[in-house]
Design a protein around this motif. Sequence first.
Motif, mmCIF file in Angstrom:
data_model
loop_
_atom_site.group_PDB
_atom_site.id
_atom_site.type_symbol
_atom_site.label_atom_id
_atom_site.label_comp_id
_atom_site.label_asym_id
_atom_site.label_seq_id
_atom_site.Cartn_x
_atom_site.Cartn_y
_atom_site.Cartn_z
ATOM 1 N N ASN A 281 0.828 -1.105 0.004
ATOM 2 C CA ASN A 281 -0.135 -0.100 -0.181
ATOM 3 C C ASN A 281 1.102 1.312 -0.056
ATOM 4 O O ASN A 281 2.149 1.198 0.114
ATOM 5 C CB ASN A 281 -0.912 -0.015 1.281
ATOM 6 N N GLY A 282 0.230 2.527 -0.092
ATOM 7 C CA GLY A 282 0.984 3.737 -0.124
ATOM 8 C C GLY A 282 1.719 3.771 1.117
ATOM 9 O O GLY A 282 2.762 4.750 0.918
ATOM 10 N N THR A 283 1.143 3.645 2.279
ATOM 11 C CA THR A 283 1.632 4.084 3.577
ATOM 12 C C THR A 283 2.938 3.228 3.827
ATOM 13 O O THR A 283 4.085 3.774 3.957
ATOM 14 C CB THR A 283 0.724 3.515 4.666
ATOM 15 N N ASP B 236 6.001 11.900 -1.738
ATOM 16 C CA ASP B 236 4.607 11.335 -1.674
ATOM 17 C C ASP B 236 3.795 11.539 -2.915
ATOM 18 O O ASP B 236 2.923 12.514 -2.858
ATOM 19 C CB ASP B 236 3.707 11.575 -0.287
ATOM 20 N N ALA C 184 1.015 9.701 -3.698
ATOM 21 C CA ALA C 184 -0.427 8.860 -3.648
ATOM 22 C C ALA C 184 -1.121 9.516 -4.580
ATOM 23 O O ALA C 184 -2.014 8.701 -4.934
ATOM 24 C CB ALA C 184 -0.827 8.778 -2.038
ATOM 25 N N GLN C 185 -1.395 10.828 -4.531
ATOM 26 C CA GLN C 185 -2.603 11.413 -5.289
ATOM 27 C C GLN C 185 -2.348 11.868 -6.500
ATOM 28 O O GLN C 185 -2.874 12.524 -7.063
ATOM 29 C CB GLN C 185 -2.998 12.452 -4.320
ATOM 30 N N SER D 121 0.396 5.196 -3.825
ATOM 31 C CA SER D 121 -0.764 4.611 -3.412
ATOM 32 C C SER D 121 -1.509 4.020 -4.469
ATOM 33 O O SER D 121 -1.976 4.898 -5.520
ATOM 34 C CB SER D 121 -1.570 5.452 -2.271
ATOM 35 N N LYS E 152 -7.720 5.887 -5.606
ATOM 36 C CA LYS E 152 -6.707 6.790 -6.492
ATOM 37 C C LYS E 152 -6.973 6.738 -7.875
ATOM 38 O O LYS E 152 -7.815 6.096 -8.286
ATOM 39 C CB LYS E 152 -5.450 6.294 -6.037
HETATM 40 C C1 LIG Z 1 -1.291 12.124 0.551
HETATM 41 C C2 LIG Z 1 -1.284 10.328 0.796
HETATM 42 N N1 LIG Z 1 -0.139 9.965 1.374
HETATM 43 C C3 LIG Z 1 -0.245 8.527 1.393
HETATM 44 C C4 LIG Z 1 -1.523 7.712 1.448
HETATM 45 C C5 LIG Z 1 -1.441 6.326 1.755
HETATM 46 O O1 LIG Z 1 -1.795 5.400 0.963
HETATM 47 P P1 LIG Z 1 -2.541 4.050 1.302
HETATM 48 O O2 LIG Z 1 -4.036 4.341 1.617
HETATM 49 O O3 LIG Z 1 -2.428 3.168 0.052
HETATM 50 O O4 LIG Z 1 -1.837 3.397 2.478
HETATM 51 C C6 LIG Z 1 -2.358 8.363 0.794
HETATM 52 C C7 LIG Z 1 -3.896 7.669 0.530
HETATM 53 O O5 LIG Z 1 -4.712 7.078 1.315
HETATM 54 C C8 LIG Z 1 -2.538 9.675 0.583
HETATM 55 O O6 LIG Z 1 -3.644 10.321 0.320
#
Ligand SMILES: Cc1ncc(COP(=O)(O)O)c(C=O)c1O
Length: 371
Positions: free
Chosen positions: A58-60, A160, A162-163, A184, A189
């Motif tokens: 995942n993104g985190t 980051d 993710a977006q 992410s 997304k």
């Molecule tokens: C700016 C940002 N960083 C990190 C994340 C984390 O991604 P994930 O939900 O896939 O763990 C997200 C998404 O939820 C995000 O919007």
Amino acid sequence: MIPILDLKRQIAPIRAEIDAAIKKVIDNANFVFGQEIREFEEELVKYSGAKYAVGVSNGTDAIKLSLVALGIKPGDGVLCPAFTYYASAGAIASMGAVPVFVDIEPDSYTISLEGMEKALKKKNKLKIKAIVPVHLYGQCADIDGILKIAKKHKLKVVEDTAQAFGADYKGKKAGTFGDCGALSLFPGKNLGAFGDAGAILTNSQTIAEHLKIFRNQGNKEKYYHLVIGYNNRLDTLQAAILKVKLKYLDGWNKRRQENAEYFNQQLKGLPLNTPFVPEYTTHIYHQYILRLNGASLKLIEHLRAKGIDSRVYYPVPLHLQKCFKALGYKKGDFPESERACKETLAIPVYPDLTREEKDHIVSSIKGYFNA
Ligand SMILES: Cc1ncc(COP(=O)(O)O)c(C=O)c1O
């Protein structure tokens, strides 16, 4: 109700292709590290222009693994904007490093360069070792400025992304400038899996190799563990689905841009700000954000009564979140982040919005201000 995002409409036209990809994974029964992982990673490399891509859970975890692979240690400080989704800072804290919050630019909502210099000048027991800039809502932060500060202070950079996967900064893809770019691929997304998923882009072979070891229990060869790693693999099923969806990403982003442009034109003259896009970046409108003078919460209710979903992303800045209380920040520390929490509202912008839906959104917003 017009939802903030309608994935059923996105999936319907490509359903047969996705079903076939899923069937193939089930037929092969290679659910962990199946061939689709490598194939998807190769497609990510081609699409992004990064030299390497590593699929993760995942993104985190993409942010966390990047920091670990770059040698950031527990107790190190990591600069991060105070206005973003929790996970940008949660990932830093979860591997024992310390988020050092920085205010945002009021127009782009991305990390302030001046704020970073201020944080770096502060007499602090922390050794600041990295920056996690966030390309919020779908547009790039000021990457050149960030890289300049990183070079001057010898900081690692984890973008980051993710977006903003698919957005360009001066003609190159977001996520390919820093030491790592964390994606992410969460269902909501712009490129989303059918569950949790993520990936990391990098131009360094060594970092890519470290990422692959850290994502898979710290081993390169099964049962021989080199470092304390994690179980942060990407599922084969998700990779297969993402490989199909990646082909459509640019088309979907283009439709988001067209929807945004329509709103920009139609909402002119109202007492609100439509998104500001600096000249160095494209915007892929993961969210379309209106800036309102204290009217966000009332407008949400008005839109809900008209059958339109809208959201505040994000109502509380990170420095005032309970979970970061021990870091010692207080109200007033980051005024632009605090103001953005009170003044922003996301309206639906997803690719499949119809003209009728867009017109209903526009006339409902106009109706609110004309009442
Ligand atoms: C700016 C940002 N960083 C990190 C994340 C984390 O991604 P994930 O939900 O896939 O763990 C997200 C998404 O939820 C995000 O919007």
